[in-house]
Design a protein around this motif. Structure first.
Motif, PDB file in Angstrom:
ATOM      1  N   LEU A   1       0.829  -1.203   0.000  1.00  0.00           N
ATOM      2  CA  LEU A   1       0.000   0.000   0.000  1.00  0.00           C
ATOM      3  C   LEU A   1       0.863   1.252   0.000  1.00  0.00           C
ATOM      4  O   LEU A   1       0.605   2.192  -0.754  1.00  0.00           O
ATOM      5  CB  LEU A   1      -0.934  -0.002   1.215  1.00  0.00           C
ATOM      6  CG  LEU A   1      -1.873   1.193   1.323  1.00  0.00           C
ATOM      7  CD1 LEU A   1      -2.860   1.233   0.170  1.00  0.00           C
ATOM      8  CD2 LEU A   1      -2.614   1.167   2.648  1.00  0.00           C
ATOM      9  N   PHE A   2       1.917   1.285   0.834  1.00  0.00           N
ATOM     10  CA  PHE A   2       2.761   2.471   0.902  1.00  0.00           C
ATOM     11  C   PHE A   2       3.564   2.671  -0.380  1.00  0.00           C
ATOM     12  O   PHE A   2       3.779   3.799  -0.813  1.00  0.00           O
ATOM     13  CB  PHE A   2       3.686   2.416   2.115  1.00  0.00           C
ATOM     14  CG  PHE A   2       2.962   2.553   3.429  1.00  0.00           C
ATOM     15  CD1 PHE A   2       1.925   3.450   3.573  1.00  0.00           C
ATOM     16  CD2 PHE A   2       3.306   1.767   4.514  1.00  0.00           C
ATOM     17  CE1 PHE A   2       1.243   3.580   4.766  1.00  0.00           C
ATOM     18  CE2 PHE A   2       2.627   1.893   5.709  1.00  0.00           C
ATOM     19  CZ  PHE A   2       1.593   2.792   5.846  1.00  0.00           C
ATOM     20  N   ALA A   3       3.996   1.568  -0.999  1.00  0.00           N
ATOM     21  CA  ALA A   3       4.695   1.681  -2.279  1.00  0.00           C
ATOM     22  C   ALA A   3       3.749   2.221  -3.351  1.00  0.00           C
ATOM     23  O   ALA A   3       4.107   3.111  -4.134  1.00  0.00           O
ATOM     24  CB  ALA A   3       5.250   0.323  -2.697  1.00  0.00           C
ATOM     25  N   GLY A   4       2.526   1.709  -3.376  1.00  0.00           N
ATOM     26  CA  GLY A   4       1.533   2.213  -4.319  1.00  0.00           C
ATOM     27  C   GLY A   4       1.162   3.656  -4.040  1.00  0.00           C
ATOM     28  O   GLY A   4       0.976   4.459  -4.965  1.00  0.00           O
ATOM     29  N   LEU A   5       1.075   4.013  -2.752  1.00  0.00           N
ATOM     30  CA  LEU A   5       0.769   5.389  -2.361  1.00  0.00           C
ATOM     31  C   LEU A   5       1.851   6.348  -2.842  1.00  0.00           C
ATOM     32  O   LEU A   5       1.554   7.418  -3.386  1.00  0.00           O
ATOM     33  CB  LEU A   5       0.626   5.471  -0.845  1.00  0.00           C
ATOM     34  CG  LEU A   5       0.554   6.867  -0.233  1.00  0.00           C
ATOM     35  CD1 LEU A   5      -0.746   7.543  -0.608  1.00  0.00           C
ATOM     36  CD2 LEU A   5       0.704   6.798   1.272  1.00  0.00           C
TER      37      LEU A   5
END
Length: 200
Positions: A137-141
């Motif tokens: 999620l944080f990489a995608g964010l």
């Protein structure tokens, strides 16, 4: 549902990583507040999103979601309780980290950000319910904010984080857009909360 809220609050304050995440995000946002009120709003919003994602994802990482869903078969109530608790954490994070902005006599920006941060927390909870892995999620964010919101959209609004920034500045229309994104995220989250946990 009240029992689930109590349980989620207790879990959030009893796990060390939750405290560290709250303290870390609040400290980073507070440091930004000494330099610029807009930086503070940005980091308060990202912190509210990140804290909600970390606290919610702990259920899937520590495999306690299986026990939770066995004891609470109505999973949508669990999701609603998690959103409520995340909103409370986002409110605390924004209110505590923005004291420098409030002292600097910019009460309008402070209160707007404090009131909008819980919406970003709910959005984070809904997103991690779908993805279930905070690192993904944080990489995608990071990619989303960098490419979609900054390079392509140039922060003009219409997308979640740009809408948050405008709403933190007091823009009511941007708040409605952010609420729309949050409502849209609730649809896949309501489906994902009922997914089987064996593959996670």
């Amino acid at each position: 549902m009240i029992a689930v809220v109590r349980s989620e609050l207790y879990r959030g304050v009893s796990i060390q990583s939750s405290w560290l995440a709250l303290f870390g995000f609040a400290l980073l946002a507070a440091l930004m507040g000494w330099f610029d009120k807009n930086f503070w709003s940005l980091f308060a919003g990202i912190g509210a999103f990140g804290l909600a994602a970390i606290v919610t994802a702990q259920h899937y990482q520590h495999r306690t979601a299986i026990l939770l869903f066995l004891s609470r078969p109505h999973r949508w109530r669990v999701l609603a309780a998690q959103c409520l608790v995340s909103a409370l954490y986002g409110l605390v994070l924004a209110a505590g980290s923005g004291l420098a902005v409030l002292i600097d006599a910019d009460a309008g920006q402070y209160w707007s950000t404090v009131l909008v941060s819980p919406v970003m927390s709910i959005f984070g909870t809904l997103c991690v319910t779908v993805v279930r892995r905070p690192l993904w999620l944080f990489a995608g964010l990071f990619g989303w904010v960098l490419f979609a919101e900054l390079l392509i959209n140039k922060g003009d609004g219409g997308l979640p984080f740009a809408s948050f920034m405008l709403a933190a500045g007091g823009n009511t229309k941007a708040l409605l857009v952010l609420l729309g994104w949050t409502a849209a995220a609730a649809v896949p989250a309501a489906w994902a909360i009922s997914r089987d946990l064996s593959g996670d």
